[in-house]
Design a protein around this motif. Structure first.
Motif, short mmCIF file in Angstrom:
data_model
loop_
_atom_site.label_atom_id
_atom_site.label_comp_id
_atom_site.label_asym_id
_atom_site.label_seq_id
_atom_site.Cartn_x
_atom_site.Cartn_y
_atom_site.Cartn_z
N GLY A 123 1.00 13.63 -3.44
CA GLY A 123 -0.34 13.94 -4.19
C GLY A 123 -0.90 14.23 -3.08
N GLU A 124 -1.89 13.26 -2.44
CA GLU A 124 -2.63 13.12 -1.71
C GLU A 124 -2.54 14.21 -1.07
N GLU A 125 -0.94 14.16 -0.32
CA GLU A 125 -0.56 15.14 0.55
C GLU A 125 -1.34 16.68 0.67
N LYS A 126 -0.97 16.38 -0.69
CA LYS A 126 -1.10 17.86 -0.80
C LYS A 126 -2.26 18.53 -1.50
N LEU A 127 -2.98 17.13 -1.53
CA LEU A 127 -4.75 17.22 -2.28
C LEU A 127 -5.72 18.19 -0.92
N LYS A 128 -4.96 17.15 0.00
CA LYS A 128 -5.64 17.12 2.01
C LYS A 128 -5.09 18.43 2.43
N GLU A 129 -3.52 19.14 2.21
CA GLU A 129 -3.76 20.73 2.19
C GLU A 129 -4.78 21.32 1.61
N ASP A 167 -6.72 19.38 -11.38
CA ASP A 167 -5.54 19.08 -11.90
C ASP A 167 -4.99 17.75 -11.52
N LEU A 168 -4.67 18.45 -10.37
CA LEU A 168 -3.84 17.70 -9.20
C LEU A 168 -4.62 15.50 -9.34
N GLU A 169 -5.77 16.03 -8.98
CA GLU A 169 -6.35 15.28 -8.66
C GLU A 169 -6.27 14.06 -9.32
N ARG A 170 -6.62 14.39 -11.04
CA ARG A 170 -6.82 13.95 -12.19
C ARG A 170 -5.48 12.98 -12.35
N ARG A 171 -4.53 13.75 -11.55
CA ARG A 171 -2.67 13.22 -11.96
C ARG A 171 -2.53 12.53 -10.78
N VAL A 172 -3.05 12.39 -10.06
CA VAL A 172 -2.75 11.33 -9.02
C VAL A 172 -3.40 9.99 -9.40
N HIS A 173 -4.83 10.64 -9.56
CA HIS A 173 -5.42 9.04 -10.38
C HIS A 173 -4.38 8.18 -11.21
N ASP A 174 -4.06 9.12 -12.05
CA ASP A 174 -3.30 8.42 -13.44
C ASP A 174 -2.22 8.12 -12.58
N LEU A 175 -1.79 8.59 -11.85
CA LEU A 175 -0.67 7.45 -11.23
C LEU A 175 -0.48 6.98 -10.52
N LYS A 176 -2.47 6.61 -9.81
CA LYS A 176 -2.13 5.45 -9.10
C LYS A 176 -2.27 4.15 -10.32
N LEU A 177 -3.43 4.80 -11.15
CA LEU A 177 -3.40 3.71 -12.25
C LEU A 177 -2.20 3.25 -13.06
N THR A 178 -0.89 3.91 -13.27
CA THR A 178 0.12 3.78 -13.40
C THR A 178 0.82 3.24 -12.83
N ASP A 185 -7.79 21.10 -0.03
CA ASP A 185 -8.99 20.84 0.59
C ASP A 185 -8.74 21.61 2.47
N GLY A 186 -8.00 21.48 2.86
CA GLY A 186 -7.76 21.17 4.67
C GLY A 186 -7.74 22.64 4.76
N LYS A 187 -7.19 23.43 3.83
CA LYS A 187 -6.18 24.63 4.20
C LYS A 187 -6.15 25.79 3.46
N THR A 188 -5.91 25.48 2.12
CA THR A 188 -5.21 26.31 1.23
C THR A 188 -6.91 27.08 0.44
N ILE A 189 -7.57 25.97 -0.09
CA ILE A 189 -8.78 26.60 -0.47
C ILE A 189 -9.53 27.40 0.37
N GLU A 227 0.69 -1.47 -0.26
CA GLU A 227 0.16 -0.23 -0.04
C GLU A 227 0.67 1.46 -0.16
N VAL A 228 0.13 2.46 -0.30
CA VAL A 228 1.20 3.84 -0.41
C VAL A 228 0.57 3.76 1.24
N VAL A 229 1.83 4.35 1.22
CA VAL A 229 2.16 5.09 3.05
C VAL A 229 1.52 6.02 2.95
N ALA A 230 0.57 6.50 3.48
CA ALA A 230 0.58 8.33 4.01
C ALA A 230 1.71 8.99 4.67
#
Length: 396
Positions: free
Chosen positions: A184-190, A227-238, A192-196, A30-33
């Protein structure tokens, strides 16, 4: 098989044992957070998060692509000298795409296709290679086969080592993708939780003249976030595809190792057996040819004896028959005598018949003469008597 070939086979066997002893590591799960990662891994995740610049679309699009650079270099090196024919159906598909783009068909180059009548007329269907092989040196053919097998063995050994390296780099790429996905997931969390939320509060708190600009910045930030969320999803597929490629590489390696072992066994065991069997086959063939020549000679002798005996009997019969004949055959004399008698009898019979016919003709002549006189006398009597009146009345 030559001693040099045996030495090459022994070296190859040692190389097979060497590559077989290599133990390939297993991929992680698994991917470790970030918050659950050990300190060194967390530091790597933060370093990859630092690569992201949300104001730069290119950094989002290329996020994680650097991890594949070394893997791509190894793949390109492996494909450097490879032709389409060396990669089987995949090469056929690639070749078909290229030929479609170029606008010509490769079917004319396919030796398995059905030949046209013109090609058959020109004799392309003739097995010329088989014809030539009949006149080649047998030992030379065996040496050529062993050289080809050694060439395949060396290529497979090289491929096995290259696949080891490719497996390691693919595994590293797999782990790198995990780091980039975690970043990427940590950046998305950041975001969603702080920056936006902070940007939303900034928009609300901004003066009215600046709200339009701040709202556009918020929309750009949200678009970058998507865009970052889509990129992270592509990385998961890759990463998933990469994980699937790892056992594929291992499977190819195992097949290559099995083939190398089989080739080595063929070189060490089978080829000498070929030579022994071919030597026996040559001896058997020569014995059969010699036996055939002896059989043909015996058959010829028997034929000559039989034919001469038969000819002697026939010739002796003709000669002895002619010797026992007289100058004239009695049968010929009898026949000639009978024919002579018949000729005389025919002459007498014809002469008698001629006499009879002449006597009959003489009687006929006398009768015709008498009839003619009587007729003339009758005609004269008519002309002096009643014949005139009768004639006058007829005329009147």
């Amino acid at each position: 098989m030559s001693e040099a070939t045996r030495q090459e086979a022994a070296k190859a066997l040692a190389a097979v044992e060497e590559v077989t002893a290599v133990v390939l590591p297993e991929p992680g799960n698994e991917v470790v957070a970030l918050d659950a990662a050990p300190a060194p891994v967390a530091e790597e995740i933060r370093r990859r998060m630092a690569e992201l610049d949300l104001s730069d679309t290119g950094s989002i699009v290329n996020f994680g692509s650097a991890a594949q650079a070394e893997l791509q270099q190894i793949s390109q090196a492996m494909l450097q000298d490879v032709r389409n024919k060396d990669v089987g159906p995949a090469g056929d598909s690639l070749r078909n795409i290229v030929t479609t783009i170029r606008g010509f068909s490769v079917s004319e180059l396919d030796v398995r296709r059905k030949l046209s009548w013109w090609e058959r007329l020109l004799g392309r269907t003739a097995p010329f290679a088989k014809f030539l092989a009949r006149f080649e040196d047998v030992q030379g053919q065996i040496d050529r086969i062993t050289d080809d097998l050694l060439g395949h063995e060396h290529k497979l050994l090289k491929d096995i080592k290259s696949l080891d390296l490719l497996y390691d780099k693919t595994l590293n790429f797999y782990d790198e993708l995990a780091l980039y996905i975690a970043a990427g997931e940590e950046k998305l969390k950041e975001l969603d939780g702080k920056t936006i939320p902070a940007k939303e509060a900034e928009v609300k708190a901004a003066p009215e003249p600046d709200q339009v600009m701040k709202a556009q910045e918020l929309r750009d930030l949200r678009a970058a976030r998507d865009d970052l969320e889509r990129r992270v999803h592509d990385l998961k597929l890759t990463r998933q595809v990469t994980m699937q490629s790892l056992p594929s590489i291992r499977l190819v390696q195992e097949n290559d190792k099995s083939l190398v072992t089989k080739i080595n066994s063929t070189l060490v065991n089978t080829v000498p057996l070929w030579e022994t069997q071919l030597a026996q086959a040559v001896t058997i063939q020569r014995s059969a040819e010699a036996a055939g020549a002896v059989r043909e000679a015996n058959d010829l002798t028997n034929e000559l004896l039989t034919a001469n005996a038969k000819n002697l009997r026939q010739a002796n019969e003709v000669v002895r028959t002619e010797m026992e004949r007289g100058v004239f055959d009695i049968e010929a004399v009898k026949t000639a005598n009978a024919d002579l008698i018949a000729t005389i009898e025919d002459s007498l019979r014809i002469a008698d018949e001629g006499k009879r016919k002449r006597a009959a003709a003489e009687e006929d002549l006398k009768k015709m003469e008498a009839d003619l006189r009587d007729t003339l006398a009758s005609a004269k009597a008519r002309s002096t008597g009643s014949g005139d009146s009768l004639g006058g009345s007829v005329r009147g």
